[in-house]
Design an enzyme around this catalytic site. Structure first.
Site, short mmCIF file in Angstrom:
data_model
loop_
_atom_site.label_atom_id
_atom_site.label_comp_id
_atom_site.label_asym_id
_atom_site.label_seq_id
_atom_site.Cartn_x
_atom_site.Cartn_y
_atom_site.Cartn_z
N ASP A 1 0.86 -1.18 0.01
CA ASP A 1 0.00 0.00 -0.14
C ASP A 1 0.65 1.21 -0.12
OD1 ASP A 1 -2.70 1.18 0.34
OD2 ASP A 1 -1.89 2.01 2.16
N GLU B 1 1.53 0.07 -4.85
CA GLU B 1 0.89 1.05 -5.25
C GLU B 1 1.37 2.58 -5.37
OE1 GLU B 1 -3.29 2.86 -3.72
OE2 GLU B 1 -1.86 2.46 -2.32
#
Length: 552
Positions: free
Chosen positions: A212, A280
């Site tokens: 993330d 990401e």
């Protein structure tokens, strides 16, 4: 329903199993509830693993299920090495891993390393004083002489990225919710602790991670102000246009050069387990450039995705050609992972106002592009964005900016398995978000019985990708736009495939490349050359051709 023995060919001996892989994202709260409390859980995922395997995907990415106060639904972690009771237990996770591996599906888990919950024991200790053992584990800074925050950094969730703490009489950094303090990656002990977290899950059998906000790990140690971004240069992708976060050029609050050293340490650890990671990258201006920097070597992260195809901007043929021209310029040695939908953006069927034919065309296009690919749960059913009433809203982001931005709940409503009750087979209790009535007639059980359903198209196109090494790992020629048609070639040893897609509601014509070509992908609606030697494509129609590598 056919399950997958090991369609990926990604055995433990294949260190490159991730390259060209198809990854299926599961949002645990909304996939399958096994105990009737209205919230999806790990045993529910294990129960539905045959469906995931039947798609032919290589891996499943599971969004966070760690212990959390759930202010941001698991992306605020209070214990990295345990399962939140609402999702089950570590034993349940072991069951999930075993079921996935039995069906030939690898498991990636979502690691949120840039920040924790304020309920994490690390933060509780860090905030207790300025001289405790973990005092430097988070990003603390003194106020300016007038009491205002140390600089102008903004939170993606709105307002200042700094929150005053009366115990330490200092501000702490939070790039997201105020309850999500950022870890200080300039502190070696923090990096070591996070490496221990990764090791814990690798030892438990995971095959890798989705990382993330991978470019948010390290901040500028000097805490310099971000410069303003001229209005003409604003490209709201990572945050909605109504959020002034998009008004800054984020030079200092993220994407610092020191990040690369940590990524190399993490890659070295994963190599020991033949694991892989997809990062990401969140950046409106330099997303593809950062992708190239973070994946451009065998010692860095395996693959990453930016937001170019997750944005509101309709991916026309000229736009896709522009994206890939930039990829070639700044990330030619990197490896992208393409996604059209995920848990943070409206579903692309609604975002781009696609017809069923348009959805099928884009599904085929994705599996023909160079890179790995991510599918979001329900994408294989052609689910549109769900309408969620304000009184049912759960997402704090949506509550903050309603109604100009309705948040992320519309893409997070429960998966629909069968149409016989209002919960779509997701739960025997009241779901945490209401099941969309518009989704019920697209349930898995209904589509299984309809050979023309889009679910079967996804299975066919994923099988098509796996049948051709050129599509999984091969080189890609320059991506060209010819009016509404996007065209390119993929090549690997022994095969060259020409791909053309009409991204339009109107018929279109393009020239065939030189050479002798054989039509393939007929089951995907592929067109063949007309008597005039040109390609005449109907609305949203692909053309897929193969020639032998030895042909002129």
């Amino acid at each position: 329903m056919n399950t997958k023995a090991d369609i990926s060919g990604a055995s433990k001996a294949d260190a490159d199993w991730w390259r060209g892989a198809v990854i299926y994202q599961v949002y645990p709260r909304s996939f399958q509830d096994s105990n009737g409390d209205g919230i999806g859980d790990l045993l529910g995922i294990a129960q539905r693993m045959p469906h995931i395997a039947s798609l032919g995907v290589d891996a499943v990415w599971i969004s966070p299920f760690f212990t959390s106060p759930m202010r941001d639904f698991g992306y605020d972690v209070s214990d990295y090495c345990d399962v939140d009771p609402m999702f089950g237990t570590l034993a349940d996770f072991d069951t999930l891993i075993a079921q996935a591996h039995r069906l030939g599906v690898k498991v990636l888990i979502d690691l949120v390393l840039s920040h924790t919950s304020m309920d994490h024991p690390w933060f509780k200790e860090s905030r207790s004083s300025k001289d405790n053992p973990k005092a430097n584990w988070y990003v603390w800074a003194d106020a300016k002489p007038d009491g205002t925050p140390p600089n102008n950094w903004l939170s993606i969730f709105g307002g200042s990225a700094w929150q005053w703490d009366p115990t330490r009489c200092q501000y702490y950094l939070h790039n997201f919710l105020t309850e999500q303090p950022d870890l200080n990656f300039h502190e070696p002990e923090v990096q070591n602790a996070l490496m221990d977290v990764a090791t814990f899950w690798l030892d438990r059998g995971v095959d890798g991670f989705r990382l993330d906000t991978i470019n948010f790990y390290v901040h500028d140690a000097q805490l310099r102000d971000n410069p303003p971004l001229p209005e003409a240069e604003r490209n709201p992708i990572t945050a909605p246009a109504v959020n002034p976060y998009t008004w800054q050029n984020h030079l200092y609050d993220k994407t610092q050069p020191e990040n690369l050293a940590f990524l190399r340490k993490l890659r070295a650890l994963m190599n020991k387990y033949n694991a892989a990671a997809v990062g990401e990258v969140g950046d409106d201006q330099r997303g593809l450039e950062i992708l190239g920097e973070y994946t451009g070597g065998s010692d860095l992260i395996h693959m990453s995705y930016a937001f170019e195809l997750l944005s509101d901007k309709m991916p026309t043929a000229p736009y896709i050609a522009e994206v890939f021209e930039k990829v070639e310029a700044v990330a030619a040695n990197g490896w992208a992972c393409w996604a059209f939908s995920n848990h943070d953006v409206p579903r692309h069927a609604s975002r781009w106002k696609l017809t069923d034919a348009g959805e099928r065309c884009f599904a085929t296009l994705m599996q023909c592009l160079r890179g790995s690919t991510c599918l979001y749960q329900g994408e294989e059913l052609g689910l549109p964005e769900a309408e969620v009433a304000f009184e049912d809203l759960q997402d704090p982001y949506g509550k903050r900016f309603w109604p100009a931005f309705k948040g992320r709940d519309g893409c997070r409503t429960p998966m629909v398995w069968e149409p016989s009750n209002q919960n779509g087979g997701f739960s025997s209790g009241r779901p945490w978000l209401p099941v969309s009535h518009d989704h019920l007639n697209r349930a898995v059980a209904t589509q299984e019985q309809d050979p023309s359903a889009i679910l079967h198209h996804y299975r066919r196109v994923i099988a098509f990708r796996h049948a051709h090494e050129a599509l999984r790992k091969g080189a890609q020629s320059r991506v060209e736009a010819d009016g509404s048609i996007i065209r390119f070639q993929r090549e690997s040893a022994g095969e060259t495939i020409f791909c053309a897609f009409n991204l339009s509601h109107e018929p279109a014509v393009t020239d065939m490349p030189p050479g002798k070509w054989q039509q393939i992908g007929i089951e995907l609606g592929s067109a063949g050359p007309a008597p005039d030697g040109r390609l005449h494509l109907g609305p949203w129609q692909p053309a897929l051709m193969m020639r032998a590598a030895t042909q002129d």
